[in-house]
Scaffold this active site. Sequence first.
Site, mmCIF file in Angstrom:
data_model
loop_
_atom_site.group_PDB
_atom_site.id
_atom_site.type_symbol
_atom_site.label_atom_id
_atom_site.label_comp_id
_atom_site.label_asym_id
_atom_site.label_seq_id
_atom_site.Cartn_x
_atom_site.Cartn_y
_atom_site.Cartn_z
ATOM 1 N NE ARG A 43 0.463 1.892 4.305
ATOM 2 C CZ ARG A 43 1.890 2.074 4.603
ATOM 3 N NH1 ARG A 43 2.698 2.255 3.184
ATOM 4 N NH2 ARG A 43 2.258 2.137 5.549
ATOM 5 C CD GLU A 49 2.082 8.653 6.121
ATOM 6 O OE1 GLU A 49 1.526 7.457 6.782
ATOM 7 O OE2 GLU A 49 2.271 8.780 5.037
ATOM 8 C CG HIS A 50 2.950 9.105 12.306
ATOM 9 N ND1 HIS A 50 3.202 7.777 12.960
ATOM 10 C CD2 HIS A 50 3.919 9.194 11.154
ATOM 11 C CE1 HIS A 50 4.323 7.556 12.418
ATOM 12 N NE2 HIS A 50 4.736 8.199 11.516
ATOM 13 C CG ASP A 141 -0.091 -0.117 7.217
ATOM 14 O OD1 ASP A 141 -0.401 0.824 6.811
ATOM 15 O OD2 ASP A 141 0.954 -0.422 7.669
ATOM 16 C CE LYS A 185 5.607 0.410 10.973
ATOM 17 N NZ LYS A 185 4.417 -0.557 11.268
HETATM 18 C C1 GLA Z 1 2.587 2.411 9.872
HETATM 19 C C2 GLA Z 1 1.435 1.866 10.867
HETATM 20 C C3 GLA Z 1 0.176 2.457 10.369
HETATM 21 C C4 GLA Z 1 0.228 3.934 10.318
HETATM 22 C C5 GLA Z 1 1.522 4.685 9.679
HETATM 23 C C6 GLA Z 1 1.749 6.242 9.791
HETATM 24 O O1 GLA Z 1 2.626 2.077 8.610
HETATM 25 O O2 GLA Z 1 1.377 0.710 10.575
HETATM 26 O O3 GLA Z 1 -0.989 2.033 11.136
HETATM 27 O O4 GLA Z 1 0.283 4.539 11.494
HETATM 28 O O5 GLA Z 1 2.663 3.925 10.037
HETATM 29 O O6 GLA Z 1 0.834 6.692 8.915
#
Ligand code: GLA
Length: 409
Positions: A43, A49-50, A141, A185
């Site tokens: 994706r 974002e975030h 995601d 992460k």
């Molecule tokens: C990662 C997390 C998602 C989202 C993005 C930032 O991909 O898995 O849920 O928080 O970071 O937008």
Amino acid sequence: MAADLPPTLSIQLVEEPRLLKLKKMFISKFQSTPKFYARAPGRVNLIGEHIDYCGYAVLPMAIEQDILIAAEPLNTPAIHLANTNPLYSDFTTNANNIQINQTEPLWHNYFLCGVKGIEVELAELCSKSERYIGTEGGGMDQSICFLAEKGTAKLIQFNPLRATDVRLPEGVAFLIANSCVEMNKAATSHFNIRVMECRLAAKLLAKSRGLDWKAMAKLQEVQVKLKLSLEEMLAVVEEVLHPAPYSIEEIGKNLGISSKELRTQILSQNTQDVTTFKLYQRAKHVYSEAARVLEFKKICTEAPEDAVQLLGDLMNQSHASCKDLYECSCPELNQLVDICLQFGAIGSRLTGAGWGGCTVSMVPVEKLESFLAHVKEAYYKNNNQRLALGGNSLFATNPGGGATIFLES
Ligand code: GLA
């Protein structure tokens, strides 16, 4: 989400070279034929974002690139995993005793998370599953992977989960470029620190307005309770929070709890040692990014004449906010964004969690060819590590379909 389980497709393997190759490898590895195949797309997040884990809508699309799995159910509780990439070693475990070591980000842990996740409710199965790896992500995601439809990006809203088509403008292509910086992460605390900063900001804002702060963990919940617009929430942030980082003691004092209570009751396992938190900057990013997502959707729907320029501006503002307020960029991502803008992108930004990974750029189709050549030259050509990733680092994509299960007919 139960109604949105992946579709099942009967296919002729001879027409699917990648599946055929997978089948051959499966047979040579396990001396048995796979009973089904599954596909999950990658994706790209166009904007937002975030903010999913803060409760806000995001705007991703599934891409055409995907991962494929061949599988055969066994009558024993054993799980045998193998990867076509020899860098990732085979793994075997007992399904009744799944151990996920969060300190070591091994590839097979993601599979084990899925198995462990089946024990929880189906509705949020996949986003909950990911948390077993140790990150406190939102559901973007997994939602786009299941709810994607070919030809359209989606506005994904949470609680309850729903997806609305967002038709992207004609005449532009979306380009993904890998910065070739890897940030795991799950193995670091960068990601969870941000989630905790948002959680703490939500609690402080809630407390300042006399709400039940203990019941609130998301910035969106505070907005809903206060019945304010996103713009009004930005004003509340200005009034209540200060730009200097907060110490754990200051936050505890503000909430009327000890630092120890704050750690054990609010913070995740891998953020126990964090001593300062930037609450003002993170909350400002979240509320402004949430507003940009809605604006992006509105522009796509209304399609004014200058839609492409307006969408590009939003993408650029989003990158600036990720870089300066959320601090989830890195020098390579910033360099790549600058290069993309220099060579014809109208908008360019980091996509996904950040601190490495990819950018997404919106490029007029007539500039596509020269854009690709120039970006290759400027970012990839003189760097062996980046070159080694070859053609997979820079590509255009259209909105792709969602996760599918294949049965050989
Ligand atoms: C990662 C997390 C998602 C989202 C993005 C930032 O991909 O898995 O849920 O928080 O970071 O937008």
